[in-house]
Scaffold this active site. Structure first.
Site, short mmCIF file in Angstrom:
data_model
loop_
_atom_site.label_atom_id
_atom_site.label_comp_id
_atom_site.label_asym_id
_atom_site.label_seq_id
_atom_site.Cartn_x
_atom_site.Cartn_y
_atom_site.Cartn_z
N CYS A 95 44.21 26.79 52.58
CA CYS A 95 43.41 25.80 51.88
C CYS A 95 42.56 26.43 50.78
O CYS A 95 42.34 27.63 50.77
CB CYS A 95 42.44 25.13 52.85
N ASP A 499 30.63 41.73 12.41
CA ASP A 499 30.34 40.36 12.01
C ASP A 499 28.86 40.16 11.69
O ASP A 499 27.99 40.44 12.51
CB ASP A 499 30.75 39.44 13.16
ZN LIG Z 1 43.26 22.04 52.65
#
Ligand SMILES: [Zn+2]
Length: 558
Positions: A95, A499
């Site tokens: 997950c 710059d």
């Molecule tokens: Zn999950």
């Protein structure tokens, strides 16, 4: 049951992808710097369960590292999304830290630095939090050059020719490369490439109406049989069953695709548009009402894309109008790079905040990114046209160049042309658009070098070598090269130190002074430049009706 052996073997070295470590039991631990930050940021988060105390960590430091992942998981902290993945024992899924599913007990989870590492340990992607939708991993954080270059090559073209070919391009042995990957990412190059392919296929199943055969080809599986087998092997469902589960309603028109590309908040979308808007090439790009649009040319096909912000979901909404679905993977990768979606702003800010001149700007404008580009050649030409003229002037010139040499398209939302190809510009006389002869010659020389294959903006293995080759073209100097490195090569440490805008924003007197000060900003000097430029713009805006005194060098190549 998932096999844990690979991550068990993973080293204790700093894992560059997320500045994380893997301990002996495979748990991912963050670097000292990240720990400090996470400790500060997560102070208000839920307290870690003490169930893991004394579970075999060598010392208190390891325990602390683990706690940070744990806290980020328990508080579902979006800033850690993509920086590590959670394998849930028992269910065998992995997950994102933001997964809405009920949180598993700490003793039942394992942490991985990459999705590929979780996959290689036998876990399969969660169907709820959809790891394929997580913001990209901040691949450049602390990884050795070889790994970050390899990842860039895999991003651009997958693992074409296998790991041997990749290793050869990088000038290292295949075994060494594999070892570096396992050490720093917890997974082999093949696993990284395979996970990316699978994730993209899953995204196409969920978010488009493409046929399974088209998806198989678009995601690089070669044939539908291999694709079906891979999806079934990982998700334990057929592609058709997965599509039925997806919440995607209605149908999209043919050759139109809608994607949501996640980022780790904060993301300063307005600042991105403020930068891209004035530089938009008339006919090719436009910025209007919070939407960026452009025409695209890719592998002999053309189309359009449209990008806007979905703040609530920490994502950019991307619409791609393109006839060849096989190109979608590469197109989406380019868009991710263009909008700097892999960036981990919190890490960047932590380094830059130590400079008192930068700290207030970071607070005032959190989430500034380094704008990339769709095409390196186009950016380089635009940079050359910007030499010695204002941003507005350069935009006018690039519009003329496009009208004179670009391919005309049926107008869509004000987009009327494709940017001229290197081949066309290598024979073009650009003086007619109102630029000096020398600059016209620079454009032609660059176009020839690209057309002949001497200079390539893709598959760059050694950016120093690339930049020095670029600088051999008369009319391209250090400034232009560094600017191209910032935006086309996405070098987070590129820095156009000559710059004047940067010098003035920092009230530095010499380039040397600026460079010395910028040492402390490494490896994020490109982000510092963006902040200093935005300071400079803010100062110019505050000057009100006073004519903006923009230094010439600042205008060069922007
Ligand atoms: Zn999950």
């Amino acid at each position: 049951m998932p096999q844990d052996s690979l991550t068990h073997r993973s080293s204790l070295d700093v894992c560059g992808l997320h500045s994380t470590k893997l301990d002996d039991s495979g748990h991912c631990c963050l670097s000292n710097e990240q720990k400090l930050h996470a400790e500060v940021r997560l102070e208000s988060g839920p307290k870690t369960s003490s169930s893991r105390a004394g579970r075999g960590y060598d010392d208190g430091t390891m325990e602390l590292d683990w706690r940070i992942c744990s806290r980020a998981r328990l508080s579902r902290d979006a800033r850690f999304d993509g920086k590590f993945f959670i394998g849930v024992k028992g269910s065998g899924v992995y997950c994102r830290p933001i997964c809405p599913a009920p949180t598993a007990k700490e003793k039942n989870v394992r942490y991985f630095p990459t999705a590929a590492a979780a996959a290689e340990a036998g876990y399969r992607p969660c169907l709820r939090c959809r790891p394929e939708c997580s913001p990209g991993t901040p691949a450049w954080v602390g990884t050795p050059n070889t790994v970050s270059r390899a990842l860039r090559l895999i991003d651009e073209s997958g693992l074409v020719g296998g790991i041997e070919n990749l290793a050869e391009r990088l000038g290292v042995g295949a075994r060494h490369l594999r070892r570096l990957f396992v050490q720093h990412l917890g997974a082999t190059p093949s696993a990284v490439a395979q996970t990316r392919r699978l994730h993209f296929a899953k995204k196409l199943i969920d978010e488009t109406r493409l046929s399974m055969t088209e998806i198989a080809l678009a995601a690089g599986f070669g044939c539908v049989r291999r694709f079906n087998a891979a999806i079934r092997g990982v998700y334990k469902r057929t592609p058709t069953q997965i599509r039925l589960l997806s919440r995607q309603a209605g149908s999209q028109e043919e050759n139109q695709y809608l994607f949501r590309l996640r980022f780790r908040p904060p993301y300063h979308w307005n600042a991105m548009l403020d930068f891209l808007g004035p530089r938009a090439i008339p006919g090719v790009e436009s910025v209007e009402s919070g939407v960026y649009r452009r025409s695209i040319y890719f592998r002999s096909n053309h189309g359009f894309l449209e990008v806007s912000l979905d703040d609530a979901n920490s994502a950019l909404v991307v619409r791609v109008f393109f006839g060849d679905s096989r190109a979608l993977f590469a197109i989406i990768e380019r868009i991710r790079m263009m909008f700097d979606l892999n960036a981990d702003w919190a890490t960047v800010a932590r380094t830059l905040r130590s400079d008192l001149a930068l700290a207030p700007r970071l607070d005032a404008a959190p989430g500034l990114r380094v704008p990339g580009c769709w095409d390196g050649f186009e950016l380089a030409i635009r940079a050359i046209l910007g030499q010695q003229v204002s941003v507005k002037g350069a935009t006018t010139l690039s519009g003329r160049l496009v009208r004179a040499f670009g391919r005309h398209l049926p107008s869509v939302g004000g987009l009327t042309h494709l940017f001229p190809t290197p081949k066309v510009l290598s024979d073009a006389d650009c003086r007619n658009i109102g630029i000096p002869r020398a600059r016209a010659e620079t454009i032609r020389a660059l176009a020839r070098a690209v057309s002949d294959g001497q200079i390539k903006f893709e598959g760059i293995v050694n950016s120093d070598e690339f930049l020095s080759r670029l600088c051999q073209i008369p009319g391209i100097g250090h400034w232009t090269a560094q600017y191209i490195a910032m935006r086309a090569l996405r070098e987070p440490d590129a820095f156009p130190s000559g710059d004047l805008g940067l010098l003035r924003a920092l009230r530095a007197n010499t380039v040397h002074e600026l460079e010395s000060r910028a040492e402390a900003w490494r490896p994020w000097r490109a982000y510092a430049a963006m902040y200093l430029w935005s300071t400079h713009s803010a100062l110019a805006a505050r000057a009100g009706s006073e004519r903006p005194k923009r230094p010439r060098r600042f205008l060069k190549a922007t």
